[in-house]
Write an enzyme that holds these catalytic residues in place. Structure first.
Site, PDB file in Angstrom:
ATOM      1  CB  ALA A  33      12.399   1.948   1.170  1.00  0.00           C
ATOM      2  CB  ALA A  34       9.662  -1.808  -1.496  1.00  0.00           C
ATOM      3  CG  ASP A  86      11.302   3.222   5.832  1.00  0.00           C
ATOM      4  OD1 ASP A  86      11.316   2.954   7.035  1.00  0.00           O
ATOM      5  OD2 ASP A  86      10.319   3.731   5.257  1.00  0.00           O
ATOM      6  N   GLY A  97       2.054   4.941   0.802  1.00  0.00           N
ATOM      7  CA  GLY A  97       1.858   5.932   1.871  1.00  0.00           C
ATOM      8  C   GLY A  97       1.280   5.344   3.145  1.00  0.00           C
ATOM      9  N   GLY A 104       3.111   3.529   5.482  1.00  0.00           N
ATOM     10  CA  GLY A 104       4.128   3.200   6.489  1.00  0.00           C
ATOM     11  C   GLY A 104       4.701   1.804   6.323  1.00  0.00           C
ATOM     12  CG  LEU A 105       2.731  -1.370   5.426  1.00  0.00           C
ATOM     13  CD1 LEU A 105       1.744  -2.383   4.856  1.00  0.00           C
ATOM     14  CD2 LEU A 105       3.255  -1.888   6.770  1.00  0.00           C
ATOM     15  N   PRO A 158       0.837  -1.205   0.000  1.00  0.00           N
ATOM     16  CG  PRO A 158      -0.620  -1.482   1.806  1.00  0.00           C
ATOM     17  CD  PRO A 158       0.605  -2.065   1.165  1.00  0.00           C
TER      18      PRO A 158
HETATM   19  O1  PMV Z   1       8.239   5.521   6.207  1.00  0.00           O
HETATM   20  P1  PMV Z   1       7.433   5.346   7.447  1.00  0.00           P
HETATM   21  O2  PMV Z   1       6.136   6.051   7.435  1.00  0.00           O
HETATM   22  O3  PMV Z   1       7.388   3.920   7.855  1.00  0.00           O
HETATM   23  O4  PMV Z   1       8.200   6.086   8.662  1.00  0.00           O
HETATM   24  C1  PMV Z   1       9.528   5.913   8.922  1.00  0.00           C
HETATM   25  C2  PMV Z   1       9.789   6.030  10.370  1.00  0.00           C
HETATM   26  C3  PMV Z   1      10.053   7.393  10.945  1.00  0.00           C
HETATM   27  O5  PMV Z   1      10.773   7.138  12.144  1.00  0.00           O
HETATM   28  C4  PMV Z   1       8.761   8.114  11.284  1.00  0.00           C
HETATM   29  C5  PMV Z   1      10.888   8.298  10.038  1.00  0.00           C
HETATM   30  C6  PMV Z   1      12.300   7.805   9.823  1.00  0.00           C
HETATM   31  O6  PMV Z   1      12.934   8.317   8.892  1.00  0.00           O
HETATM   32  O7  PMV Z   1      12.814   6.954  10.567  1.00  0.00           O
END
Ligand code: PMV
Length: 329
Positions: A125-126, A167, A118, A120-121, A116
């Site tokens: 980065a993937a 990430d 946006g 947080g998964l 999904p």
């Molecule tokens: O990319 P997200 O939404 O999983 O967030 C990463 C985690 C944070 O600690 C909020 C930001 C970071 O750069 O570590």
């Protein structure tokens, strides 16, 4: 077909076969936000979802021509038409630079993802890691995982502003990581596998925004926020001991504590809290938001005896727009 053209075609087909590369999603088990302030965090790869990059040679185009397509975000463009701030274009350009390839054979890069966006998964980065792997393997060259992670980190800066690097590290190495910003990554050998139910609120706030919110709240009340970060860091350290010693069911109360501290930081939301409470009421051992917060996903730790299907169904009933059962090992 002329002889020269045929030879060209055969060269492409023999030396430049289509390649496919992928990279998993990720979940932050402990320590989001606190990790930006030097505290440790733990993240795990979520292999049930992934981003994929398929690279095919384009035999009728001149060298240097690159077409990039990602149907899910309505992207279909050539590389020069994409701005410096386009994350996918940056991933391609920095891969070519890292490999010192100025004029690659013409290729078509097609990206898809089951992660999904946006939420947080780790979808950003993937996608970066899949693109870097796909383009380098198409060119018949390989990059060390550490280098792939570094290149993906540069792209993360576009998404996040000031990312910690967690990430790109967990997604590139595909291993659970105990992460402290600026330190060499420490990978965790899990003593015992465990199961997470992941549920999506269907809402999302860019991580850049929640990170900026925490920054200004920290500036306004450093004492309060430093204490919260330290309390979260303690949860993370305790969790590392549990993961390396076995008995991962003991993580549950620590996840609840971590969520409580994230609420106090102001990065939860009514939708996240609703899913967290629902999961706990339905028998999850612990639950928390995961990632930047103010939307996105929760993770709930469940026993492995079929609880996951029941909890998943209840979360859907309570409003989750998507659910994933992930075995972490
Ligand atoms: O990319 P997200 O939404 O999983 O967030 C990463 C985690 C944070 O600690 C909020 C930001 C970071 O750069 O570590």
């Amino acid at each position: 077909m002329g002889r020269v053209h045929l030879a060209h075609l055969l060269h492409f087909l023999i030396f430049m076969p289509a390649t496919s590369a992928s990279a998993p999603g990720k979940g932050i088990l402990f320590g989001e936000h606190a990790v930006v302030y030097g505290r440790p965090a733990i993240a795990v790869p979520i292999k049930q979802v992934k981003a994929t990059a398929i690279v095919r040679p384009l035999i009728n185009e001149h060298s240097g021509f690159v077409r990039i397509q990602a149907e899910q975000i309505n992207l279909d463009s050539t590389l020069p038409d994409l701005s410096e701030n386009n994350p996918i274009a940056l991933a391609v350009r920095s891969t070519l630079d890292a490999l010192k390839v100025n004029q690659p054979p013409a290729f078509h890069l097609r990206i898809s993802s089951t992660i999904p966006i946006g939420g947080g998964l780790g979808s950003g980065a993937a996608i970066s890691v899949a693109v870097i792997r796909g383009v380098s393997s198409f060119l018949g060259k390989s990059l060390e995982t550490e280098r792939i992670s570094e290149l993906a980190f540069d792209v993360e800066k576009l998404y996040h502003g000031n990312p910690s690097g967690i990430d790109n590290t967990v997604v590139a190495f595909e291993k659970p990581v105990y992460f402290v910003k600026g330190d060499p990554s420490e990978f965790i050998d899990l003593k015992e596998a465990f199961t997470l139910v992941i549920a999506d609120t269907g809402k999302s706030t860019p991580t850049r925004d929640t990170v900026a919110f925490v920054r200004s709240a920290w500036e306004a009340d450093k004492q309060k926020f430093e204490a919260l970060f330290t309390a979260i860091g303690e949860c993370t350290k305790r969790a590392r001991q549990i993961l390396t010693a076995g008995n991962p069911t003991d993580l549950g109360p620590l996840m609840d504590d971590n969520h409580f501290h994230l609420q106090a930081m102001g990065v939860s939301s009514p939708e996240l809290d609703n899913l967290v409470v629902t999961a706990r009421q339905e028998g999850a051992l612990g639950a928390k938001l995961s990632g930047g917060g103010r939307g996105g996903n929760i993770i709930a730790l469940v026993r492995n005896n079929g609880d996951s299907e029941r909890i998943k169904a209840t979360l859907t009933h309570a409003g989750a727009t998507g659910t994933i059962v992930a075995r972490v090992q």
